[in-house]
Design an enzyme around this catalytic site. Structure first.
Site, PDB file in Angstrom:
ATOM      1  N   LYS A  97       0.066   3.636  -2.922  1.00 34.60           N
ATOM      2  CA  LYS A  97      -1.328   4.396  -2.891  1.00 34.60           C
ATOM      3  C   LYS A  97      -0.805   6.270  -2.574  1.00 34.60           C
ATOM      4  CE  LYS A  97      -4.946   1.409  -0.911  1.00 34.60           C
ATOM      5  NZ  LYS A  97      -3.865   0.421  -0.301  1.00 34.60           N
ATOM      6  N   SER A 125      -6.399   3.048   3.763  1.00 32.08           N
ATOM      7  CA  SER A 125      -5.690   2.491   3.762  1.00 32.08           C
ATOM      8  C   SER A 125      -6.664   1.962   2.335  1.00 32.08           C
ATOM      9  CB  SER A 125      -4.846   1.699   4.205  1.00 32.08           C
ATOM     10  OG  SER A 125      -3.938   1.333   3.210  1.00 32.08           O
ATOM     11  N   SER A 181       0.981  -1.561  -0.256  1.00 33.37           N
ATOM     12  CA  SER A 181       0.117  -0.217   0.090  1.00 33.37           C
ATOM     13  C   SER A 181       0.704   1.216   0.287  1.00 33.37           C
ATOM     14  CB  SER A 181      -1.305   0.061   1.278  1.00 33.37           C
ATOM     15  OG  SER A 181      -1.703  -1.536   0.687  1.00 33.37           O
ATOM     16  N   LYS A 190       2.676   6.737   5.440  1.00 31.83           N
ATOM     17  CA  LYS A 190       1.882   5.539   4.630  1.00 31.83           C
ATOM     18  C   LYS A 190       2.332   4.066   5.464  1.00 31.83           C
ATOM     19  CE  LYS A 190      -1.612   4.334   2.757  1.00 31.83           C
ATOM     20  NZ  LYS A 190      -2.137   2.412   4.015  1.00 31.83           N
TER      21      LYS A 190
END
Length: 417
Positions: free
Chosen positions: A97, A158, A94, A260
């Protein structure tokens, strides 16, 4: 509610009811129950033991971390303070992202997207049933949410669903958006990165290096400053479902303000984080740690090591006249020269006072000279080693002299040789 089990299949769940809490299936398009504990409280982690250290190529003692790759970068200079396998393309999970959110933020910044603009949750983006372990914002099928809500769904929750829905909204399709992601990666200099989807789902073609992800994090902080505070928000509630930010450092270190987390079986546990202490911002990237705790502990180790071993130095102030550069054929014989922008270096602790500078100018400068034109460079050294350089620019315009003045200067030049 649409049942997914026969009565005989449900019997084991009934017998285990005292031990397990089952997440109910939901009707098509109905609000989903969150697969993770909504109100899970983060406790301050116990201080990690002293890390193992090794000596790098510069003779410095640096941490040894149990993962596949890591980077510690200074935000202001882009200087890599220490690293391990920084350029190896690895599954980013992720952390992908960050590019999705960055493109949305840039769309908001330029006005191509509006904060209240509606984004539809398509069937291809929708989280089907919310299986345990899914990362979802839980927007119902065919429902709409604002761009800002979707952005928070990407950054904080997320959400794979929010990432895909935004990708389809911005790029026309997820494939179209992925093309935008890869174009932006190339623009930022992320040479070891190739994106295959907007959410970071497992794909052999979805790879990024730790160095590239640090570069992306720096771009978010620098170019999306208006939206960067979202990365520090600890929770997000949408459709009655509260989800906590998975970045544990936001709960235990007040100097950390983003960015993140990521995890898949292949990628392991990943974390890109940034901290700012006494005006100095560092960015760390951890890839393929073996647990949530490990990625948080390793990030703490890197930040503590970085702030303990480096300090900022400002060898010269922006706008100050550092020298007067000689030039020919101008209405003036010289032009004031200096730095156009603030210049900050990161040097080993205790060496800021030892930084020295030298200036070299381009040979045979000729008018006209425009203010801001690069006419040389300034080099900083500490204890005999170069620690940085910056462009020297003209601090004023100097127009070209008239014909007779240029002729006079040429004749004087002949006799002065």
């Amino acid at each position: 509610m649409i049942s997914r089990f026969s009565p005989s299949q449900l019997l084991p769940f009934a017998l285990a009811g005292a031990l397990l809490v089952a997440v109910p299936a939901t009707a098509l398009g109905a609000p989903h129950a969150k697969p993770h504990a909504a109100a899970k409280k983060h406790k301050a982690a116990a201080a990690p033991t002293e890390p193992e250290m090794t000596t790098d190529a510069n003779g410095r003692s640096v941490p040894v971390l149990a993962n596949k790759a890591w980077v510690l970068m200074d935000f202001d200079t882009g200087q890599i303070l220490a690293s391990s396998n920084p350029d190896e393309p690895l599954p980013p999970a992720s952390l992908t992202k960050m590019m999705t959110s960055y493109l949305v933020e840039q769309g908001l910044k330029t006005g191509k997207l509006k904060p209240t603009e509606s984004v539809t949750m398509s069937l291809s983006a929708w989280c089907r049933g919310g299986k345990e372990g899914d990362s979802c914002m839980f927007v119902p099928l065919n429902a709409q949410a604002s761009v800002m809500d979707m952005l928070r769904g990407v950054v904080i929750a997320s959400g794979n669903d929010a990432s895909k829905a935004l990708a389809e909204h911005v790029g026309g399709s997820e494939a179209g958006f992925v093309a935008m992601m890869n174009a932006e990666a190339k623009k930022l200099g992320m040479s070891k990165t190739q994106f295959a989807n907007a959410a970071g789902l497992p794909d052999p073609n979805n790879k990024a290096s730790a160095r590239d992800l640090a570069v992306l994090a720096a771009a978010i902080i620098r170019n999306s400053a208006e939206y960067y505070p979202i990365y520090a928000e600890r929770e997000f509630t949408y459709n009655g479902i509260k989800q906590g930010n998975r970045n544990a450092l936001l709960y235990t270190d007040p100097t950390v303000d983003g960015l993140k987390t990521g995890h898949t079986d292949e990628a392991g546990y990943c974390l890109t984080a940034s901290a700012k202490r006494n005006g100095m911002r560092l960015i760390s990237v951890i890839m393929n740690a073996d647990s949530k705790q490990a990625r948080a502990d390793q990030t703490r180790v890197l930040f503590n090591w970085g702030y303990s071993n480096f300090e900022q130095a400002t060898p010269a102030q922006a706008g100050a006249v550092l020298t007067n550069a000689k030039l020919t054929y101008g209405v003036a014989p010289t032009v004031a020269a200096g730095l156009a922008q603030a210049w900050t270096l990161l040097v080993p602790k205790g060496q800021a006072a030892a930084v020295q500078t030298s200036i070299s100018l381009n040979p045979e400068l000729t008018a006209p000279i425009a203010k801001g034109a690069q006419i040389g460079k300034i080099v900083a050294t500490a204890n005999g080693k170069q620690v940085g350089e910056a462009p020297i620019v003209a601090l004023a315009d100097v127009e070209r002299a008239g014909f007779f003045e240029r002729l006079r200067q040429r004749v004087v030049g002949w006799f002065s040789k």
